[in-house]
Design a protein around this motif. Structure first.
Motif, PDB file in Angstrom:
ATOM      1  N   TRP A 104     -37.690   2.075   5.721  1.00  0.00           N
ATOM      2  CA  TRP A 104     -38.139   0.505   4.814  1.00  0.00           C
ATOM      3  C   TRP A 104     -38.048  -0.662   6.207  1.00  0.00           C
ATOM      4  O   TRP A 104     -39.418  -1.613   6.464  1.00  0.00           O
ATOM      5  CB  TRP A 104     -37.131   0.136   3.568  1.00  0.00           C
ATOM      6  N   LEU A 105     -36.833  -0.173   6.810  1.00  0.00           N
ATOM      7  CA  LEU A 105     -36.489  -1.366   8.365  1.00  0.00           C
ATOM      8  C   LEU A 105     -37.203  -1.101   8.951  1.00  0.00           C
ATOM      9  O   LEU A 105     -37.821  -2.258   9.651  1.00  0.00           O
ATOM     10  CB  LEU A 105     -34.484  -1.184   7.691  1.00  0.00           C
ATOM     11  N   ARG A 106     -37.879   0.500   9.290  1.00  0.00           N
ATOM     12  CA  ARG A 106     -38.200   0.046  10.727  1.00  0.00           C
ATOM     13  C   ARG A 106     -39.579   0.118  10.056  1.00  0.00           C
ATOM     14  O   ARG A 106     -40.246  -0.424  11.005  1.00  0.00           O
ATOM     15  CB  ARG A 106     -38.398   1.396  10.776  1.00  0.00           C
ATOM     16  N   ASP A 107     -40.421  -0.058   9.074  1.00  0.00           N
ATOM     17  CA  ASP A 107     -41.733  -0.199   8.743  1.00  0.00           C
ATOM     18  C   ASP A 107     -41.506  -1.805   8.480  1.00  0.00           C
ATOM     19  O   ASP A 107     -42.470  -2.074   8.661  1.00  0.00           O
ATOM     20  CB  ASP A 107     -41.421   0.433   7.018  1.00  0.00           C
ATOM     21  N   HIS A 108     -41.078  -2.494   8.832  1.00  0.00           N
ATOM     22  CA  HIS A 108     -40.546  -4.059   8.426  1.00  0.00           C
ATOM     23  C   HIS A 108     -40.621  -4.738  10.027  1.00  0.00           C
ATOM     24  O   HIS A 108     -39.667  -6.047   9.849  1.00  0.00           O
ATOM     25  CB  HIS A 108     -39.393  -4.407   7.356  1.00  0.00           C
ATOM     26  N   CYS A 109     -40.008  -3.979  10.984  1.00  0.00           N
ATOM     27  CA  CYS A 109     -39.378  -4.453  12.048  1.00  0.00           C
ATOM     28  C   CYS A 109     -40.357  -5.469  13.087  1.00  0.00           C
ATOM     29  O   CYS A 109     -41.566  -5.801  12.242  1.00  0.00           O
ATOM     30  CB  CYS A 109     -39.735  -3.501  12.830  1.00  0.00           C
ATOM     31  N   HIS A 110     -40.192  -6.625  13.423  1.00  0.00           N
ATOM     32  CA  HIS A 110     -40.425  -8.134  13.490  1.00  0.00           C
ATOM     33  C   HIS A 110     -40.690  -8.022  15.451  1.00  0.00           C
ATOM     34  O   HIS A 110     -40.652  -9.278  15.660  1.00  0.00           O
ATOM     35  CB  HIS A 110     -39.396  -9.245  13.212  1.00  0.00           C
ATOM     36  N   PHE A 118     -46.717   5.940   8.477  1.00  0.00           N
ATOM     37  CA  PHE A 118     -46.908   7.076   8.274  1.00  0.00           C
ATOM     38  C   PHE A 118     -45.730   8.365   9.290  1.00  0.00           C
ATOM     39  O   PHE A 118     -45.838   9.597   9.132  1.00  0.00           O
ATOM     40  CB  PHE A 118     -47.944   8.153   7.433  1.00  0.00           C
ATOM     41  N   SER A 119     -45.975   7.685  10.571  1.00  0.00           N
ATOM     42  CA  SER A 119     -45.360   8.650  11.556  1.00  0.00           C
ATOM     43  C   SER A 119     -43.240   8.484  11.652  1.00  0.00           C
ATOM     44  O   SER A 119     -43.035   8.759  12.647  1.00  0.00           O
ATOM     45  CB  SER A 119     -46.026   8.467  12.628  1.00  0.00           C
ATOM     46  N   ILE A 120     -43.437   6.859  10.897  1.00  0.00           N
ATOM     47  CA  ILE A 120     -41.375   6.919  10.755  1.00  0.00           C
ATOM     48  C   ILE A 120     -40.326   8.297  10.248  1.00  0.00           C
ATOM     49  O   ILE A 120     -41.204   9.050   9.040  1.00  0.00           O
ATOM     50  CB  ILE A 120     -41.064   5.573  10.360  1.00  0.00           C
ATOM     51  N   PRO A 121     -40.062   8.411  10.992  1.00  0.00           N
ATOM     52  CA  PRO A 121     -39.086  10.223  10.502  1.00  0.00           C
ATOM     53  C   PRO A 121     -38.689   9.019   8.793  1.00  0.00           C
ATOM     54  O   PRO A 121     -37.985   8.600   9.005  1.00  0.00           O
ATOM     55  CB  PRO A 121     -38.636  10.259  11.550  1.00  0.00           C
ATOM     56  N   GLY A 137     -28.373 -15.550  17.859  1.00  0.00           N
ATOM     57  CA  GLY A 137     -27.899 -15.848  16.892  1.00  0.00           C
ATOM     58  C   GLY A 137     -29.146 -15.795  15.477  1.00  0.00           C
ATOM     59  O   GLY A 137     -27.960 -16.203  14.738  1.00  0.00           O
ATOM     60  N   GLN A 138     -29.537 -15.815  15.500  1.00  0.00           N
ATOM     61  CA  GLN A 138     -31.026 -15.711  14.747  1.00  0.00           C
ATOM     62  C   GLN A 138     -31.435 -14.346  14.167  1.00  0.00           C
ATOM     63  O   GLN A 138     -32.170 -14.310  13.083  1.00  0.00           O
ATOM     64  CB  GLN A 138     -31.561 -16.384  14.315  1.00  0.00           C
ATOM     65  N   THR A 139     -31.054 -13.080  14.828  1.00  0.00           N
ATOM     66  CA  THR A 139     -31.772 -12.374  15.094  1.00  0.00           C
ATOM     67  C   THR A 139     -30.729 -10.906  14.966  1.00  0.00           C
ATOM     68  O   THR A 139     -29.979 -11.042  15.991  1.00  0.00           O
ATOM     69  CB  THR A 139     -32.986 -12.203  16.574  1.00  0.00           C
ATOM     70  N   VAL A 140     -31.189  -9.654  14.252  1.00  0.00           N
ATOM     71  CA  VAL A 140     -30.747  -8.263  14.464  1.00  0.00           C
ATOM     72  C   VAL A 140     -31.449  -7.663  15.471  1.00  0.00           C
ATOM     73  O   VAL A 140     -32.546  -7.414  14.246  1.00  0.00           O
ATOM     74  CB  VAL A 140     -29.800  -8.293  12.902  1.00  0.00           C
ATOM     75  N   SER A 141     -30.486  -7.121  15.913  1.00  0.00           N
ATOM     76  CA  SER A 141     -31.648  -6.483  16.718  1.00  0.00           C
ATOM     77  C   SER A 141     -30.662  -4.389  16.565  1.00  0.00           C
ATOM     78  O   SER A 141     -29.608  -4.894  16.433  1.00  0.00           O
ATOM     79  CB  SER A 141     -30.905  -6.616  18.204  1.00  0.00           C
ATOM     80  N   VAL A 142     -31.688  -3.924  15.499  1.00  0.00           N
ATOM     81  CA  VAL A 142     -30.638  -2.554  15.516  1.00  0.00           C
ATOM     82  C   VAL A 142     -31.878  -1.668  16.312  1.00  0.00           C
ATOM     83  O   VAL A 142     -33.265  -1.066  17.166  1.00  0.00           O
ATOM     84  CB  VAL A 142     -31.588  -2.166  14.218  1.00  0.00           C
ATOM     85  N   ARG A 143     -30.725  -0.352  17.380  1.00  0.00           N
ATOM     86  CA  ARG A 143     -31.517   0.495  18.051  1.00  0.00           C
ATOM     87  C   ARG A 143     -31.117   2.111  17.243  1.00  0.00           C
ATOM     88  O   ARG A 143     -30.559   2.330  16.540  1.00  0.00           O
ATOM     89  CB  ARG A 143     -29.993   0.499  18.994  1.00  0.00           C
ATOM     90  N   TRP A 144     -32.448   2.537  17.515  1.00  0.00           N
ATOM     91  CA  TRP A 144     -32.709   4.057  16.684  1.00  0.00           C
ATOM     92  C   TRP A 144     -32.181   4.735  17.216  1.00  0.00           C
ATOM     93  O   TRP A 144     -32.431   5.301  18.389  1.00  0.00           O
ATOM     94  CB  TRP A 144     -33.685   3.634  16.196  1.00  0.00           C
TER      95      TRP A 144
END
Ligand SMILES: C[N+](C)(C)CCCC[C@H](N)C(=O)O
Ligand SMILES: O=C(O)CCC(=O)C(=O)O
Length: 375
Positions: free
Chosen positions: A36-42, A59-62, A76-83
């Motif tokens: 869900w998170l990858r699908d909603h990446c900003h 549909f190509s997200i594992p 300080g306003q955003t969260v960054s995620v490393r995959w």
């Protein structure tokens, strides 16, 4: 990995399947599944930041995607995620994560003011024509009144079709129907409908035969030289709540039986079905669709048929009860715009000359304007 922060965000934890966010406002922990998170990446690589449209290929997200780390970005306003197995990071405004903290579709928290005759007569929701035309503040006042009370008057409108149409267009474009776009008429038999006559018309909503009944209706009486013809407005939501409290069985019938309606004539045959009291997915009132003149023939099983007439009778008795009827004569200068999914309108018989103009607006376009004005 757990990281502590000093904002609304308490801690961030990249668990096996979820990003876990602990909030500092006492609302606990929210879990966002990685797919869900990858699908909603900003990030710009996954979302068009101008239009907010999704650009990631969902549909190509594992499906077993895993996060390596999550950190609060420097702003300080955003969260960054490393995959894992992806070069680019994803980012999420904290406000977005907060907004999405609960699962399910958003609930409307708008509380509307439902009314009976004595609750509304002495405090009619109204604004002046100048205010509405002058800028967004006046327009917002009017639109909010309509949203809250189901109708709003505009006083001091020049008695011309041009000024009236301009007023409607402050909200949105005018809906085209079999009656045309902006209408302007006197009693005549131009259409196969009693609205174009001088006879009494009881409380109803328009377009019960339309799959998307007109959301709003505007009236401006440009000329009146006669007697009678008073208008009546009834808050259908208030009546529905009365029925819900008085007679749950009738409420059940009126919300579940789909009633067909039709418009036959003028070279068209429109047909649609709506329950008289329509509810949304949360059981909240959504749409009143009632026009006994335009109801099409249909049959129900014997027992339900009886229940239906019983429910219909109660509904009819209440909408014709003076306790629920706001009454006044439409006169040049006073425009009324009402929610045709909520407020029923009626007109007494009249003698003499009466010229009425007005328009239909779509539900969605009015609500769009309301959201824009609230920003
Ligand atoms: C509003 N305007 C005068 C144009 C038409 C009125 C049509 C009323 C009709 N019985 C219905 O339910 O739609
Ligand atoms: O003439 C009026 O005031 C209203 C007519 C009417 O009921 C309608 O247009 O639906």
């Amino acid at each position: 990995m757990t990281v502590h922060f000093d904002t609304l965000l308490g801690t961030l934890r990249t668990a096996d399947k979820y990003l876990e966010v602990q909030w500092k406002d006492g609302t606990g922990v929210s879990r966002y599944p990685y797919l869900w998170l990858r699908d909603h990446c900003h990030a710009a690589h996954s979302m068009n930041l101008e239009t907010n449209q999704r650009q990631v290929d969902t549909f190509s997200i594992p499906t077993d995607l895993k996060a390596k780390a999550a950190i609060l970005a420097e702003d300080g306003q955003t969260v960054s995620v490393r995959w894992e197995n992806e070069e680019r990071d994803s980012i999420y405004p904290i406000s977005f994560l907060k907004e999405m903290a609960a699962t399910g579709l958003p609930k409307s928290d708008d509380k509307k003011s439902l009314w009976t005759e004595d609750e509304i007569t002495d405090c009619l929701p109204k604004v002046s024509y100048e205010e509405v035309m002058a800028g967004d503040e006046g327009l917002k006042t009017w639109v909010e009144l309509i949203h809250n009370y189901g109708f709003g008057l505009v006083e001091g409108t020049p008695a011309t079709p041009e000024a009236t149409e301009a007023l409607a267009r402050r909200i949105t474009y005018i809906r085209e129907t079999i009656f045309g776009g902006f209408w302007d008429f006197t009693a005549n038999q131009a259409f196969a409908d009693s609205a174009y006559s001088t006879v009494e018309i009881g409380p109803h909503t328009d377009g019960t035969y339309s799959v998307d009944s007109p959301g709003y209706q505007m009236f401006h009486c440009l000329e009146f030289d006669g007697t009678g013809g008073e208008s009546v407005f009834v808050d259908g939501f208030r009546v529905a709540e009365e029925i819900r409290a008085l007679d749950p069985k009738a409420f059940e019938t009126l919300t579940s039986v789909h009633v067909p309606a039709q418009y036959l004539g003028d070279g068209v045959h429109l047909r649609a079905e709506h329950p008289i009291i329509g509810l949304d997915r949360d059981g909240e009132l959504k749409q009143i669709a009632y026009n006994n003149y335009d109801r099409a023939p249909f049959r129900l099983e014997d027992e339900l048929q009886e229940d239906f007439y019983r429910g219909l009778n109660l509904f009819n008795a209440l909408i014709n009860d003076r306790r629920f009827q706001l009454r006044f004569g439409l006169r040049p200068g006073r425009v009324v715009l009402f929610d045709n999914w909520r407020v029923m309108h009626a007109r007494d018989a009249y003698q003499g000359h009466r010229r009425l103009c007005g328009a239909y607006l779509n539900k969605e376009d009015f609500l769009s304007k309301l959201r824009v004005l609230r920003k």
